[in-house]
Design an enzyme around this catalytic site. Sequence first.
Site, PDB file in Angstrom:
ATOM      1  N   THR A   1       1.959  -1.645  22.049  1.00 31.60           N
ATOM      2  CA  THR A   1       3.198  -0.567  21.509  1.00 31.60           C
ATOM      3  C   THR A   1       3.275   0.562  21.421  1.00 31.60           C
ATOM      4  OG1 THR A   1       3.942  -2.416  20.482  1.00 31.60           O
ATOM      5  CG2 THR A   1       5.638  -0.718  20.811  1.00 31.60           C
TER       6      THR A   1
ATOM      7  N   LYS B   1       1.012  -1.465   0.036  1.00 35.39           N
ATOM      8  CA  LYS B   1       0.025   0.046   0.159  1.00 35.39           C
ATOM      9  C   LYS B   1       0.406   0.940  -0.154  1.00 35.39           C
ATOM     10  CE  LYS B   1      -4.210  -2.297   2.071  1.00 35.39           C
ATOM     11  NZ  LYS B   1      -5.010  -1.981   2.560  1.00 35.39           N
TER      12      LYS B   1
ATOM     13  N   ASP C   1      -9.604   2.859   1.306  1.00 34.46           N
ATOM     14  CA  ASP C   1     -10.054   1.863   2.717  1.00 34.46           C
ATOM     15  C   ASP C   1     -10.978   3.161   3.426  1.00 34.46           C
ATOM     16  OD1 ASP C   1      -9.271  -0.439   2.541  1.00 34.46           O
ATOM     17  OD2 ASP C   1      -6.967   0.285   2.929  1.00 34.46           O
TER      18      ASP C   1
HETATM   19  P1  ATR Z   1      -1.436  -3.096   9.297  1.00 35.21           P
HETATM   20  O1  ATR Z   1      -0.944  -2.789   8.523  1.00 35.21           O
HETATM   21  O2  ATR Z   1      -2.781  -4.379   9.325  1.00 35.21           O
HETATM   22  O3  ATR Z   1      -1.759  -2.077  10.242  1.00 35.21           O
HETATM   23  P2  ATR Z   1       0.858  -4.194  11.251  1.00 35.21           P
HETATM   24  O4  ATR Z   1       1.286  -2.416  10.453  1.00 35.21           O
HETATM   25  O5  ATR Z   1       1.774  -5.243  11.306  1.00 35.21           O
HETATM   26  O6  ATR Z   1      -0.123  -4.313   9.998  1.00 35.21           O
HETATM   27  O7  ATR Z   1      -0.331  -3.704  11.925  1.00 35.21           O
HETATM   28  C1  ATR Z   1      -0.490  -4.178  12.576  1.00 35.21           C
HETATM   29  C2  ATR Z   1      -1.493  -3.766  14.619  1.00 35.21           C
HETATM   30  O8  ATR Z   1      -1.490  -5.088  15.289  1.00 35.21           O
HETATM   31  C3  ATR Z   1      -0.284  -2.520  15.585  1.00 35.21           C
HETATM   32  O9  ATR Z   1      -0.652  -2.302  16.079  1.00 35.21           O
HETATM   33  C4  ATR Z   1       0.316  -4.003  16.103  1.00 35.21           C
HETATM   34  O10 ATR Z   1       0.866  -4.227  17.962  1.00 35.21           O
HETATM   35  P3  ATR Z   1       1.688  -2.981  17.554  1.00 35.21           P
HETATM   36  O11 ATR Z   1       2.099  -1.852  17.367  1.00 35.21           O
HETATM   37  O12 ATR Z   1       2.351  -3.468  19.386  1.00 35.21           O
HETATM   38  O13 ATR Z   1       2.864  -4.619  17.255  1.00 35.21           O
HETATM   39  C5  ATR Z   1      -0.995  -5.197  16.413  1.00 35.21           C
HETATM   40  N1  ATR Z   1      -1.036  -6.191  16.827  1.00 35.21           N
HETATM   41  C6  ATR Z   1      -0.722  -7.099  16.442  1.00 35.21           C
HETATM   42  N2  ATR Z   1      -0.510  -8.653  17.491  1.00 35.21           N
HETATM   43  C7  ATR Z   1      -1.345  -7.823  18.829  1.00 35.21           C
HETATM   44  C8  ATR Z   1      -1.547  -9.171  19.523  1.00 35.21           C
HETATM   45  N3  ATR Z   1      -1.416  -9.893  19.884  1.00 35.21           N
HETATM   46  N4  ATR Z   1      -2.489  -7.757  20.759  1.00 35.21           N
HETATM   47  C9  ATR Z   1      -2.139  -6.611  20.253  1.00 35.21           C
HETATM   48  N5  ATR Z   1      -1.954  -6.245  19.347  1.00 35.21           N
HETATM   49  C10 ATR Z   1      -1.520  -6.886  18.658  1.00 35.21           C
END
Ligand code: ATR
Length: 271
Positions: A150, A68, A104
């Site tokens: 995070t 994207k 989106d």
């Molecule tokens: P996308 O582009 O689909 O948003 P991404 O940039 O990889 O994908 O982001 C994934 C999101 O899911 C992030 O907010 C991630 O949190 P972190 O920044 O802490 O990694 C969140 N996420 C993934 N697994 C998670 C979990 N088990 N619990 C809470 N948040 C999670």
Amino acid sequence: MPDARLLGVAGFPVGHSRSPVMHAAALRELGLPWRYLKLPLPPELFAETVRALPAAGYVGVNVTVPHKEAALEVADSPTPTAGAIGAANTLTFTEHGIEADNTDAPGLIAALGEPVAGRRALVLGAGGAGRAAAWALREAGAEVSVWNRTPGRGRDLAAELRIGYARRAAGASDVVVNATSVGLVPDVREQQALEALGLREGEPPATLVDLVYSERETALTAWARQGGSAVVDGLEVLVRQGALSLERWTGRRPPLAAMRAAAVHGGLDIR
Ligand code: ATR
């Protein structure tokens, strides 16, 4: 240009996408002899392949993970929405070059189906999906906060978009949007999913949107539905963003019901 009119979805992997079956149904309903194909493109081939698509008869393509941001870079002209979000999910090939748009964001607002101006919205997740959702809700006039596992990443996004940062996911919100990948893994049980998102202690919101789409109800949508929330699932958001892309490419009003039916029932090779 060849007679064939082609559309597609570029991603890596793209095998599980419901977009082809959904757009095929729409094109059939509109009586257009176009085809919508899957384009599995590894990142290193994305830009050069996209530049070659117009000569191969492509009118436009949807773009999904992980392309994207690259889609915005390859474009000659981005829409203000795509530019502001920093990512594009829709490319249109015109005589003026490649145009990049992001459907989106307006797709999420359309899927909500109710005004969000003045309502408290909480976005869970600060990745690409969270960023698009937070931007869309802010533009629609909601009071937006973001929560992220995070915290630093959540704070950065909040500062950049000038929205709130939520220390906790549980709390008073009218609209909660799950833009994390929690729920993508089907064997994560309800309590684990809620715990991962910090929602276990809280009350379900008036409206819950889960951007994850899956064959069965996600743990999060089940929890919200049982608690009396209005639930918007990821499929509805998929349908709405797809409809906006199709309208851009064809200039025709998208057949939402046919697209929804195909997205729900049409593909068995789906996650
Ligand atoms: P996308 O582009 O689909 O948003 P991404 O940039 O990889 O994908 O982001 C994934 C999101 O899911 C992030 O907010 C991630 O949190 P972190 O920044 O802490 O990694 C969140 N996420 C993934 N697994 C998670 C979990 N088990 N619990 C809470 N948040 C999670």
